[in-house]
Motif scaffolding. Structure first.
Motif, PDB file in Angstrom:
ATOM      1  N   ALA A 430       0.834  -1.210   0.000  1.00  0.00           N
ATOM      2  CA  ALA A 430       0.000   0.000   0.000  1.00  0.00           C
ATOM      3  C   ALA A 430       0.864   1.255   0.000  1.00  0.00           C
ATOM      4  O   ALA A 430       0.543   2.251  -0.661  1.00  0.00           O
ATOM      5  CB  ALA A 430      -0.928  -0.014   1.208  1.00  0.00           C
ATOM      6  N   TYR A 433       2.500   1.745  -3.481  1.00  0.00           N
ATOM      7  CA  TYR A 433       1.589   2.154  -4.548  1.00  0.00           C
ATOM      8  C   TYR A 433       1.402   3.675  -4.566  1.00  0.00           C
ATOM      9  O   TYR A 433       0.962   4.232  -5.578  1.00  0.00           O
ATOM     10  CB  TYR A 433       0.221   1.467  -4.392  1.00  0.00           C
ATOM     11  N   ARG A 434       1.761   4.338  -3.493  1.00  0.00           N
ATOM     12  CA  ARG A 434       1.665   5.806  -3.455  1.00  0.00           C
ATOM     13  C   ARG A 434       2.863   6.480  -4.113  1.00  0.00           C
ATOM     14  O   ARG A 434       2.970   7.716  -4.102  1.00  0.00           O
ATOM     15  CB  ARG A 434       1.557   6.288  -2.010  1.00  0.00           C
ATOM     16  N   LEU A 468      -7.227  -5.371   0.053  1.00  0.00           N
ATOM     17  CA  LEU A 468      -8.306  -4.426  -0.238  1.00  0.00           C
ATOM     18  C   LEU A 468      -7.853  -2.983  -0.041  1.00  0.00           C
ATOM     19  O   LEU A 468      -8.341  -2.069  -0.729  1.00  0.00           O
ATOM     20  CB  LEU A 468      -9.514  -4.725   0.655  1.00  0.00           C
ATOM     21  N   THR A 469      -6.910  -2.774   0.868  1.00  0.00           N
ATOM     22  CA  THR A 469      -6.370  -1.421   1.052  1.00  0.00           C
ATOM     23  C   THR A 469      -5.658  -0.952  -0.213  1.00  0.00           C
ATOM     24  O   THR A 469      -5.832   0.191  -0.661  1.00  0.00           O
ATOM     25  CB  THR A 469      -5.401  -1.387   2.243  1.00  0.00           C
ATOM     26  N   LEU A 471      -6.178  -2.084  -3.281  1.00  0.00           N
ATOM     27  CA  LEU A 471      -7.187  -1.914  -4.332  1.00  0.00           C
ATOM     28  C   LEU A 471      -8.009  -0.640  -4.117  1.00  0.00           C
ATOM     29  O   LEU A 471      -8.446  -0.007  -5.083  1.00  0.00           O
ATOM     30  CB  LEU A 471      -8.104  -3.141  -4.372  1.00  0.00           C
ATOM     31  N   ASN A 472      -8.198  -0.254  -2.874  1.00  0.00           N
ATOM     32  CA  ASN A 472      -8.905   0.998  -2.590  1.00  0.00           C
ATOM     33  C   ASN A 472      -8.110   2.190  -3.097  1.00  0.00           C
ATOM     34  O   ASN A 472      -8.686   3.155  -3.627  1.00  0.00           O
ATOM     35  CB  ASN A 472      -9.155   1.116  -1.093  1.00  0.00           C
ATOM     36  N   HIS A 473      -6.750   2.136  -2.933  1.00  0.00           N
ATOM     37  CA  HIS A 473      -5.919   3.203  -3.473  1.00  0.00           C
ATOM     38  C   HIS A 473      -6.011   3.252  -4.996  1.00  0.00           C
ATOM     39  O   HIS A 473      -5.953   4.334  -5.596  1.00  0.00           O
ATOM     40  CB  HIS A 473      -4.459   3.002  -3.049  1.00  0.00           C
ATOM     41  N   ALA A 475      -8.668   2.338  -6.792  1.00  0.00           N
ATOM     42  CA  ALA A 475      -9.982   2.828  -7.194  1.00  0.00           C
ATOM     43  C   ALA A 475     -10.196   4.292  -6.898  1.00  0.00           C
ATOM     44  O   ALA A 475     -10.943   4.979  -7.607  1.00  0.00           O
ATOM     45  CB  ALA A 475     -11.055   2.004  -6.472  1.00  0.00           C
ATOM     46  N   SER A 476      -9.524   4.798  -5.878  1.00  0.00           N
ATOM     47  CA  SER A 476      -9.708   6.211  -5.512  1.00  0.00           C
ATOM     48  C   SER A 476      -8.344   6.877  -5.360  1.00  0.00           C
ATOM     49  O   SER A 476      -7.875   7.110  -4.247  1.00  0.00           O
ATOM     50  CB  SER A 476     -10.488   6.325  -4.203  1.00  0.00           C
TER      51      SER A 476
END
Length: 478
Positions: A430, A433-434, A468-469, A471-473, A475-476
């Motif tokens: 996570a 990915y930023r 899911l964290t 994937l949330n990044h 998606a948003s």
């Protein structure tokens, strides 16, 4: 020194040895260094190096750190020619033509090779005692890696042999004269790699000191690569090829400190996901601090790795970023494999213990069945029936039941720690990915896909929460 005074006599003897070594090591080192500088025959050099190794080991085992460090620094000084020493401003650059190979100074003498072998022997045998001396040795090994690189480039040019003008008259034998013996170089390269592969045998403190020295060199190398203080071909030269996702090949930039640090981590993954120390038992009176401390120590290595990988993921060189992500994926898959294997082994051991207890509770077969079997065997001989005393059977059941209970407790501990383990392992995805680099973000998703393909079936709630964290990044995006 026998009897009640044996311990005191032994302590007195050690103190005497420490005092003696503290007095004599300096003149002995001066004499050995002088001899090593002036002897040339291989047999003479070998005798001096044996003395070097003996005194170095003695100083290390007695805890005379200053003497041990001085002996190792002296060996490092004799291990390389002056122009290849750490800090030398006259190190040769990678050759590009045959005439550069011919004019190049000899990279390693036969004496240098002998001293390097002795230095590697010391590092292998005294790894737990080197302390801050690791940095001195690693700087020497970094220069040795540069010798390997120069040698490889020279061999490539000689093999291609595309000279211009009068260089075509140069024979391969003349060109090889300035290169070390290839068998010796292969032996040194194997011993150097084995030093980091066998780091899994080091004590926690010694491994921490090795990682600290490697990390310092790693930061310097990555900073030099980012500021272009080294030639691009030095950084981009391949140190190996790793298998990428989908069967693609990912090139590994050849940066000594980075390569060896990652190799050390790869061979110490058991310290990240391994079981706690064997002397740790169930919590007493609700206090489980000892188990927590053991697990925390194991995880320090993973936190150190994430620190260096974070620098690689955000490096301006795309090859280094790809290499860092590929290593992260490899370590994650390896860690989850180890964790799953531990669970499988303990689960099977519990099942086996249950079966053994059930069989023991049923007892031996009835005597009539045993007698009938003896009569039908045709031998005509009566076999004595062995009866197990009730006390022995009860004692065996008690021991097996205690062993079974211990295995069940271990299985509960592994399952209880699994959530924290998955959270620790997958949470960096996570963060990565930023990254501001699009290729790092894409590589993060590729690594996540490969991990889910390999171990998605074994992930628990905490692991899926991390997935899911990420994937949330996606998606948003921020």
């Amino acid at each position: 020194g026998e009897g009640e005074g044996g311990g005191a006599a032994s302590c007195y003897s050690r103190d005497a040895c420490v005092k003696m070594v503290s007095i004599v090591w300096y003149p002995i080192l001066g004499a050995l260094s002088f001899l090593l500088s002036h002897c040339s025959k291989p047999a003479e050099v070998q005798h001096v190096l044996i003395a070097y190794q003996s005194f170095t080991e003695t100083c290390a085992l007695l805890g005379v750190q200053e003497a041990c460090k001085s002996f190792i620094e002296s060996l490092c000084k004799h291990a390389l020619p002056p122009f290849m020493q750490p800090g030398s401003a006259s190190k040769p650059s990678l050759p590009k033509e045959l005439k550069e190979i011919r004019s190049m100074e000899r990279l390693l003498s036969d004496k240098n090779v002998q001293v390097l072998k002795a230095l590697l022997n010391v590092s292998h045998s005294l790894g737990d005692y080197l302390g801050g001396t690791w940095m001195t040795m690693l700087r020497t090994f970094l220069c040795l890696d540069q010798v390997f690189r120069l040698n490889e480039r020279a061999l490539q040019i000689i093999a291609a042999k595309k000279p211009s003008s009068k260089d075509s008259n140069l024979s391969s034998k003349e060109l090889m004269a300035n290169l070390p013996n290839q068998e010796d170089l292969e032996s040194l390269a194997s011993a150097l790699d084995a030093l980091f592969i066998n780091s899994n045998k080091l004590a926690e403190t010694a491994l921490s000191q090795l990682m600290s020295a490697l990390g310092s060199l790693c930061l310097t190398a990555l900073a030099n690569a980012a500021t272009a203080e080294v030639a691009p071909e030095d950084i981009k030269q391949l140190g190996g090829v790793m298998a990428g996702s989908g069967g693609n090949q990912v090139s590994a930039p050849r940066i000594f400190a980075v390569n060896k640090l990652l190799l050390t981590i790869e061979n110490n993954m058991h310290r990240v996901v391994g079981p706690p120390p064997p002397d740790l038992g169930p919590a007493v009176d609700g206090k489980s601090g000892s188990a927590d401390r053991g697990r925390s120590d194991h995880f320090n290595l993973w936190e150190v790795l994430m620190g260096y990988l974070n620098i690689m993921m955000n490096h301006k060189d795309s090859a280094i970023r790809r290499y860092g992500m590929q290593c992260l994926k490899q370590f994650l898959v390896q860690a989850l494999e180890r964790a799953n294997e531990e669970l499988k082994i303990v689960r099977e051991a519990c099942a086996g213990a249950d079966r053994g207890l059930a069989a023991l509770a049923e007892g031996p077969p009835p005597p009539s069945t045993t007698a009938a079997g003896s009569a039908s065997s045709g031998a005509g001989k009566k076999r004595p029936l062995i009866s197990i005393p009730r006390e022995a059977s009860s004692s065996t059941q008690a021991r097996r039941r205690a062993s079974r209970d211990q295995l069940r407790w271990q299985l509960r501990c592994l399952r209880g720690r699994r959530g924290g383990l998955e959270r620790r392992l997958l949470s960096p995805l996570a963060d990565f990915y930023r990254s501001k680099y699009a290729d790092t973000r894409a590589s993060t998703l590729g690594a996540l896909f490969d991990i889910l393909q390999a171990h998605g079936h074994s992930l628990r709630g905490a692991g899926w929460a991390m997935v899911l964290t990420v994937l949330n990044h996606v998606a948003s995006p921020a």
